[in-house]
Scaffold this motif. Structure first.
Motif, PDB file in Angstrom:
ATOM      1  N   ARG A 219      48.153  38.981  60.674  1.00 39.03           N
ATOM      2  CA  ARG A 219      47.687  38.088  59.604  1.00 39.03           C
ATOM      3  C   ARG A 219      46.201  37.780  59.752  1.00 39.03           C
ATOM      4  NH1 ARG A 219      52.875  36.200  60.541  1.00 39.03           N
ATOM      5  NH2 ARG A 219      54.242  36.330  58.701  1.00 39.03           N
ATOM      6  N   ASP A 220      45.744  37.538  60.966  1.00 45.38           N
ATOM      7  CA  ASP A 220      44.323  37.243  61.170  1.00 45.38           C
ATOM      8  C   ASP A 220      43.466  38.450  60.818  1.00 45.38           C
ATOM      9  OD1 ASP A 220      44.809  34.652  61.961  1.00 45.38           O
ATOM     10  OD2 ASP A 220      44.724  35.104  64.116  1.00 45.38           O
ATOM     11  N   PHE A 221      43.930  39.633  61.187  1.00 39.13           N
ATOM     12  CA  PHE A 221      43.184  40.854  60.875  1.00 39.13           C
ATOM     13  C   PHE A 221      43.073  41.041  59.361  1.00 39.13           C
ATOM     14  CE2 PHE A 221      42.787  45.461  60.247  1.00 39.13           C
ATOM     15  CZ  PHE A 221      41.799  45.786  61.173  1.00 39.13           C
ATOM     16  N   ILE A 222      44.153  40.820  58.640  1.00 38.47           N
ATOM     17  CA  ILE A 222      44.135  40.997  57.186  1.00 38.47           C
ATOM     18  C   ILE A 222      43.352  39.882  56.506  1.00 38.47           C
ATOM     19  CG2 ILE A 222      45.600  41.117  55.125  1.00 38.47           C
ATOM     20  CD1 ILE A 222      45.536  43.669  56.903  1.00 38.47           C
ATOM     21  N   ARG A 223      43.329  38.698  57.091  1.00 39.67           N
ATOM     22  CA  ARG A 223      42.490  37.629  56.531  1.00 39.67           C
ATOM     23  C   ARG A 223      41.020  38.057  56.546  1.00 39.67           C
ATOM     24  NH1 ARG A 223      44.030  33.985  59.782  1.00 39.67           N
ATOM     25  NH2 ARG A 223      45.838  33.387  58.523  1.00 39.67           N
ATOM     26  N   GLN A 224      40.579  38.631  57.653  1.00 42.80           N
ATOM     27  CA  GLN A 224      39.212  39.146  57.717  1.00 42.80           C
ATOM     28  C   GLN A 224      39.044  40.362  56.814  1.00 42.80           C
ATOM     29  OE1 GLN A 224      36.471  37.877  59.136  1.00 42.80           O
ATOM     30  NE2 GLN A 224      35.330  39.593  58.233  1.00 42.80           N
ATOM     31  N   ALA A 225      40.082  41.187  56.718  1.00 43.21           N
ATOM     32  CA  ALA A 225      40.027  42.374  55.866  1.00 43.21           C
ATOM     33  C   ALA A 225      39.790  41.994  54.404  1.00 43.21           C
ATOM     34  CB  ALA A 225      41.318  43.180  56.004  1.00 43.21           C
ATOM     35  N   ARG A 226      40.388  40.903  53.970  1.00 41.83           N
ATOM     36  CA  ARG A 226      40.176  40.453  52.586  1.00 41.83           C
ATOM     37  C   ARG A 226      38.705  40.135  52.338  1.00 41.83           C
ATOM     38  NH1 ARG A 226      43.071  38.591  48.283  1.00 41.83           N
ATOM     39  NH2 ARG A 226      45.033  39.029  49.371  1.00 41.83           N
ATOM     40  N   ARG A 227      38.068  39.509  53.307  1.00 41.35           N
ATOM     41  CA  ARG A 227      36.634  39.213  53.182  1.00 41.35           C
ATOM     42  C   ARG A 227      35.827  40.512  53.133  1.00 41.35           C
ATOM     43  NH1 ARG A 227      33.161  34.958  54.259  1.00 41.35           N
ATOM     44  NH2 ARG A 227      34.941  33.639  54.775  1.00 41.35           N
ATOM     45  N   THR A 228      36.167  41.460  54.008  1.00 42.66           N
ATOM     46  CA  THR A 228      35.448  42.734  54.025  1.00 42.66           C
ATOM     47  C   THR A 228      35.642  43.484  52.716  1.00 42.66           C
ATOM     48  OG1 THR A 228      35.792  42.860  56.417  1.00 42.66           O
ATOM     49  CG2 THR A 228      35.147  44.885  55.302  1.00 42.66           C
ATOM     50  N   ARG A 229      36.856  43.468  52.191  1.00 43.51           N
ATOM     51  CA  ARG A 229      37.106  44.126  50.907  1.00 43.51           C
ATOM     52  C   ARG A 229      36.202  43.558  49.818  1.00 43.51           C
ATOM     53  NH1 ARG A 229      42.740  43.334  47.713  1.00 43.51           N
ATOM     54  NH2 ARG A 229      41.707  41.313  47.412  1.00 43.51           N
ATOM     55  N   LYS A 230      36.002  42.248  49.843  1.00 46.06           N
ATOM     56  CA  LYS A 230      35.123  41.616  48.848  1.00 46.06           C
ATOM     57  C   LYS A 230      33.687  42.101  49.017  1.00 46.06           C
ATOM     58  CE  LYS A 230      34.211  38.665  45.551  1.00 46.06           C
ATOM     59  NZ  LYS A 230      34.679  38.925  44.164  1.00 46.06           N
ATOM     60  N   ILE A 231      33.228  42.201  50.248  1.00 43.62           N
ATOM     61  CA  ILE A 231      31.875  42.693  50.509  1.00 43.62           C
ATOM     62  C   ILE A 231      31.698  44.102  49.958  1.00 43.62           C
ATOM     63  CG2 ILE A 231      30.259  43.378  52.336  1.00 43.62           C
ATOM     64  CD1 ILE A 231      31.488  41.128  54.060  1.00 43.62           C
ATOM     65  N   LEU A 232      32.735  44.911  50.097  1.00 41.43           N
ATOM     66  CA  LEU A 232      32.670  46.309  49.673  1.00 41.43           C
ATOM     67  C   LEU A 232      32.925  46.497  48.179  1.00 41.43           C
ATOM     68  CD1 LEU A 232      34.575  47.910  52.685  1.00 41.43           C
ATOM     69  CD2 LEU A 232      32.097  47.884  52.285  1.00 41.43           C
ATOM     70  N   GLY A 233      33.141  45.418  47.463  1.00 40.54           N
ATOM     71  CA  GLY A 233      33.363  45.520  46.024  1.00 40.54           C
ATOM     72  C   GLY A 233      34.771  45.916  45.659  1.00 40.54           C
ATOM     73  N   GLY A 234      35.724  45.740  46.595  1.00 43.82           N
ATOM     74  CA  GLY A 234      37.094  46.149  46.338  1.00 43.82           C
ATOM     75  C   GLY A 234      37.999  45.055  45.821  1.00 43.82           C
ATOM     76  N   GLY A 235      37.465  43.851  45.624  1.00 47.80           N
ATOM     77  CA  GLY A 235      38.277  42.776  45.060  1.00 47.80           C
ATOM     78  C   GLY A 235      38.496  43.021  43.569  1.00 47.80           C
ATOM     79  N   MET A 236      39.743  43.138  43.175  1.00 47.68           N
ATOM     80  CA  MET A 236      40.076  43.407  41.773  1.00 47.68           C
ATOM     81  C   MET A 236      40.811  42.208  41.189  1.00 47.68           C
ATOM     82  SD  MET A 236      41.201  47.428  42.022  1.00 47.68           S
ATOM     83  CE  MET A 236      42.396  47.182  43.347  1.00 47.68           C
TER      84      MET A 236
END
Length: 354
Positions: A219-236
């Motif tokens: 869960r902690d890894f995916i919490r950070q992954a969500r932030r990284t996805r946003k940085i990379l423009g992957g938030g849809m």
């Protein structure tokens, strides 16, 4: 037009399109798209992880995972031919500031354990800090032996490294193992993930979804992954229309991968027959061993241009590249390649006159 270029060319089935049409939607950047949430929860539970994250592509989920394990200036050990090293435009270095340390890939798809061990840097300020070992399964259609994965994981753990699996075609590997062991494909997929801190799985290759991949971890890894996805423009936003296709794929289009493997066997047998007895291709085409849904054949230089052109005339689509002085053709079977398509391609090969 039999299209053997890749299992990325598949079209959503009518049932998948209906699932997409009916999907309840929300704003996934606010984490309130019910279809995305359902996909993430289902995939994590299916493969034995605490959490998962849906993203547009496997290139992005791999980079998200690498970024989660490595800080700026850290190093990841990768295979020389791995997708994460060769086919993702250098993203780990360009965007993640992660140094890749490539290791030569062996003919069976593995990395020598001694090569991995030799690539791990000592704790010295002269060197980048080695933080991560990346494996790929399948790799070029080859399945990493479970015993090998366990040994590689043991080595990584003993040296303090995290492990990431590029499992773009994880379910093809699981299908092959299930056929070999007489077990269930979902159980095999979960077992393949057992040694890894994170896993990336593609939904738009053999599984037939139009878009999307998943990255899984704690869960902690995916919490950070969500932030990284946003940085990379992957938030849809209303991404559930895509997530519903992925959910359908995981539920309905995993067990049928065995059909793709059977069709590849049919294709490989036919091409091997041509290598033995075709009046022009005999001794001029080499059919390499295969395990899942990907086959490589090498053509002698004197026959390759005419043969590739002939396939195009027959509307048989393959990818070709120069490899070791020969022309290498890559054949991939998938949801939209039937046994009849394989037979049509083999008939085209039989009619080749040079």
């Amino acid at each position: 037009m039999p299209d053997f270029r890749s299992d990325t060319v598949t079209q959503p089935t009518p049932a998948m399109r209906e699932a997409m049409f009916q999907a309840p939607l929300g704003d996934d950047v606010f984490a309130d798209d019910p279809s995305v949430n359902a996909l993430q929860e289902h995939a994590a539970a299916l493969l034995g992880f605490e959490a998962a994250l849906f993203a547009p592509s496997g290139t992005q989920t791999n980079l998200i995972a690498l970024w989660g394990h490595c800080q700026r200036g850290d190093e990841a050990i990768v295979g020389q031919s791995w997708h994460t090293y060769r086919w993702e435009a250098g993203g780990m270095a360009v965007l993640g500031s992660i140094q890749p340390q490539p290791v030569e890939t062996q003919p069976d798809g593995t990395l020598r354990l001694s090569d991995i061990a030799a690539a791990i840097k000592p704790d010295d300020p002269h060197f980048a800090r080695t933080r991560l070992l990346v494996l790929e399964n399948t790799t070029g259609g080859q399945v990493l032996p479970p015993a090998y994965v366990a040994e590689a994981a043991q080595l990584a753990r003993s040296r303090g490294l995290a492990l990431h699996l590029d499992g773009a075609r994880l379910f093809n590997a699981a299908t092959a193992n299930a056929a070999r062991h007489g077990t269930d494909v979902y159980d095999e997929a979960r077992a393949l993930c057992g040694h890894f801190d994170s896993v990336s799985v593609c939904l738009s290759k053999g599984l037939g979804a139009p878009v999307g991949s998943l990255v899984m971890g704690t869960r902690d890894f995916i919490r950070q992954a969500r932030r990284t996805r946003k940085i990379l423009g992957g938030g849809m936003r209303q991404a559930g229309v895509l997530a519903a296709a992925g959910q359908f794929a995981l539920e309905h289009q995993v067990r049928r991968l065995s059909d793709d493997h059977a069709n590849l066997a049919r294709l490989a047998d036919g091409l091997a027959q041509a290598a033995r007895s075709h009046p022009v291709l005999q001794g001029r085409i080499t059919v390499h061993p295969w395990q899942t849904n990907i086959l490589f054949t090498d053509l002698a230089a004197d026959v390759a241009p005419a043969f590739v052109a002939w396939l195009a005339t027959c509307n048989v689509r393959v990818t070709s590249s120069l490899y070791g002085g020969a022309t290498r053709l890559r054949w991939v079977t998938h949801l939209d390649v039937s046994a009849a398509d394989v037979d049509a391609a083999l008939e085209c090969v039989a009619q080749f006159k040079g």
